[in-house]
Scaffold this motif. Sequence first.
Motif, PDB file in Angstrom:
ATOM      1  N   TYR A   1      39.422  40.076  30.357  1.00  0.00           N
ATOM      2  CA  TYR A   1      38.163  39.735  31.020  1.00  0.00           C
ATOM      3  C   TYR A   1      37.437  38.587  30.330  1.00  0.00           C
ATOM      4  CZ  TYR A   1      38.717  44.066  33.627  1.00  0.00           C
ATOM      5  OH  TYR A   1      39.195  45.048  34.453  1.00  0.00           O
ATOM      6  N   VAL A   2      37.383  38.618  29.012  1.00  0.00           N
ATOM      7  CA  VAL A   2      36.618  37.607  28.281  1.00  0.00           C
ATOM      8  C   VAL A   2      37.431  36.347  28.064  1.00  0.00           C
ATOM      9  CG1 VAL A   2      35.403  37.112  26.130  1.00  0.00           C
ATOM     10  CG2 VAL A   2      35.192  39.368  27.187  1.00  0.00           C
ATOM     11  N   GLU A   3      38.697  36.499  27.716  1.00  0.00           N
ATOM     12  CA  GLU A   3      39.535  35.325  27.466  1.00  0.00           C
ATOM     13  C   GLU A   3      39.641  34.441  28.699  1.00  0.00           C
ATOM     14  OE1 GLU A   3      40.861  34.095  24.765  1.00  0.00           O
ATOM     15  OE2 GLU A   3      40.010  35.684  23.535  1.00  0.00           O
ATOM     16  N   TRP A   4      39.644  35.043  29.879  1.00  0.00           N
ATOM     17  CA  TRP A   4      39.753  34.238  31.099  1.00  0.00           C
ATOM     18  C   TRP A   4      38.584  33.273  31.215  1.00  0.00           C
ATOM     19  CZ3 TRP A   4      37.058  32.998  35.436  1.00  0.00           C
ATOM     20  CH2 TRP A   4      37.767  32.385  36.477  1.00  0.00           C
ATOM     21  N   ASN A   5      37.402  33.704  30.805  1.00  0.00           N
ATOM     22  CA  ASN A   5      36.237  32.824  30.891  1.00  0.00           C
ATOM     23  C   ASN A   5      36.340  31.648  29.928  1.00  0.00           C
ATOM     24  OD1 ASN A   5      34.849  34.299  32.873  1.00  0.00           O
ATOM     25  ND2 ASN A   5      34.092  35.749  31.345  1.00  0.00           N
ATOM     26  N   ARG A   6      37.085  31.834  28.836  1.00  0.00           N
ATOM     27  CA  ARG A   6      37.263  30.735  27.888  1.00  0.00           C
ATOM     28  C   ARG A   6      38.306  29.734  28.385  1.00  0.00           C
ATOM     29  NH1 ARG A   6      38.007  34.315  23.297  1.00  0.00           N
ATOM     30  NH2 ARG A   6      35.985  34.963  22.503  1.00  0.00           N
ATOM     31  N   TRP A   7      39.378  30.273  28.906  1.00  0.00           N
ATOM     32  CA  TRP A   7      40.457  29.396  29.375  1.00  0.00           C
ATOM     33  C   TRP A   7      41.234  30.082  30.491  1.00  0.00           C
ATOM     34  CZ3 TRP A   7      45.578  29.457  30.367  1.00  0.00           C
ATOM     35  CH2 TRP A   7      46.187  28.217  30.625  1.00  0.00           C
ATOM     36  N   HIS A   8      41.517  29.318  31.518  1.00  0.00           N
ATOM     37  CA  HIS A   8      42.385  29.774  32.592  1.00  0.00           C
ATOM     38  C   HIS A   8      43.020  28.547  33.240  1.00  0.00           C
ATOM     39  CE1 HIS A   8      38.209  29.525  34.207  1.00  0.00           C
ATOM     40  NE2 HIS A   8      38.809  28.797  35.134  1.00  0.00           N
ATOM     41  N   PRO A   9      44.138  28.711  33.915  1.00  0.00           N
ATOM     42  CA  PRO A   9      44.852  27.542  34.453  1.00  0.00           C
ATOM     43  C   PRO A   9      44.107  26.905  35.620  1.00  0.00           C
ATOM     44  CG  PRO A   9      45.900  29.587  35.159  1.00  0.00           C
ATOM     45  CD  PRO A   9      44.856  29.976  34.150  1.00  0.00           C
TER      46      PRO A   9
END
Length: 557
Positions: free
Chosen positions: A354-362
């Motif tokens: 949930y949190v990592e996606w907000n930092r980076w996603h394709p």
Amino acid sequence: MTSFDFSHYYTYQELVDYLHHIEKTYPQLVELKVIGQSYAQRDIWLAILTNKNIRNYLEKPAYWIDANTHAGEITGSAVASYIIHHVVTGYPQDTQLTRLLDDYTLYVLPRLAVDGAEKYLTSPHRLRSSIRPYPYQQEQDGLHRQDINGDGLILDMRIKDDCGAWKISEQDSRLMVRREPEEFGGDYYTLLPEGEIYNYDGYSVKLAPPVEGMDFNRNYPHLWAPEGTQKGAGDFPFSEPETRAEAEFWQKHRNINGFISYHTYSAVILRPYSTHPDEDFPVKDLEIYKLLGEKGKYFTGYECVSVYHDFRYHPKDVTYGVMDDYGYDHFGWFGFTIELWDAATEAGIQKDNYVEWNRWHPPEDELKLLQWNDQKLEGKGFIDWQPFDHPQLGKVEIGGWDYKKVWQNAPIEYLPDLCKKQCDFAISLALMCSRLAISRTDVIHVEGDIYHLVLEVENQGFLPTYTSEKALERKSVRPIEVTLSLPDEVSLISGKLEQEIDHLEGRSNKAFSWLAKGNDYRRHLEWVVKSSISTEVEVTVCSERGGTVKGCFSLKQ
């Protein structure tokens, strides 16, 4: 009032008017209470929901619901307001809601950050909780978010910059994608918030800290840490009038069994701890938390996760002073912070974290979001980039996502379904509270004017009358109190007029076993009295969280 208004999010006065209308329309079911005043002296309103014709609300097991702890998370306020409407308008036609209001109390606080939410709703500004300047009294140098082009929104600025980390996507000119580490020879951009630079020297651009940096959900006592360790913490635990008003209410209203606190966003149900791994839980409590979390997934579709294990902003950081940790660790309440709404989820994006996606996603995820915006929101969620002559930076382009209406909160067309699912889960949790009842009152005539009285009391709720192992550890719930009231003509031969008995289990300790360990949810008490006349003897059984019930023994000559 036959339907709930989903057309917009309520301002403060609209919310207050709505609450008073509900109270006036359903006076036997609703009582409004001001629990305190905000920093700007606005009243903080609480709705107490119960059938007033059946016992006082303090004599029933209660469940706590709050929302809008953070100023911009107004979706939570809409859900809480909808719950009020749904519960009272469903009485007495709906048997489940009738049971809820007859036998239980709901405390619903639709908006804690009343000052901040008002600024959020009536201006382009975003802020965390309070309008109080914090931690500095004066605005600091640097770039402050402002609506500099006068369109009523505060968006993003993209500025051509050879050192920029971003470039325009070849697949969609609205989309900014990361420049490759080894890439040179193209048009590159720096992305900044839309705003003005205070005391700009013509060279350096830095982001200024927000003027209103207070975060109510860092102001609770559980492992509270000061500003240097935890941003937004406040001057000391419960330093803010809003959080202190909650604390004082909780301390005086001892019948609360559990809670929900509505926030946004991520479409996930969060449970304690923020600061501890699951290994630090009492084993039985962790089992119940997981069971309740599964119930939440059934009703809402949201996963239930540990904040410490699955929702940390940084792998090496923890969050201090939050409400749900305090509610569980201090009172032993089972409760959840529910992060409502998630644009990415609605766009069909699967998040591994949930949190990592907000930092980076394709970039493919961003393209899905833009496609969802175009198809489902008619394009209104993303504002196309427009050239603008910035008074300090020169030529820039302003555009990007309308964060307040798309990311931080649910677009209003999504509210009905979201509110209904969350309401069903909240009602389910409230009905799991411990619930005291008298199952038998037996009078055995011994001889002459001697009577043997037997009372059988039971807990009909799912949770025990002590709520949790943590509550027992903290000694936060008093034992059950039993009082036998005798008329002047009746004398006590054996037994006690006032006594304490141990807590009663509910069904929660049987959730993971096939066989019950006896009837630990039921207990009987006995007295022998003497009476020369026909009369009645009353007994009162009081459980702080299971409610107060009364029984009557009829003595007949």
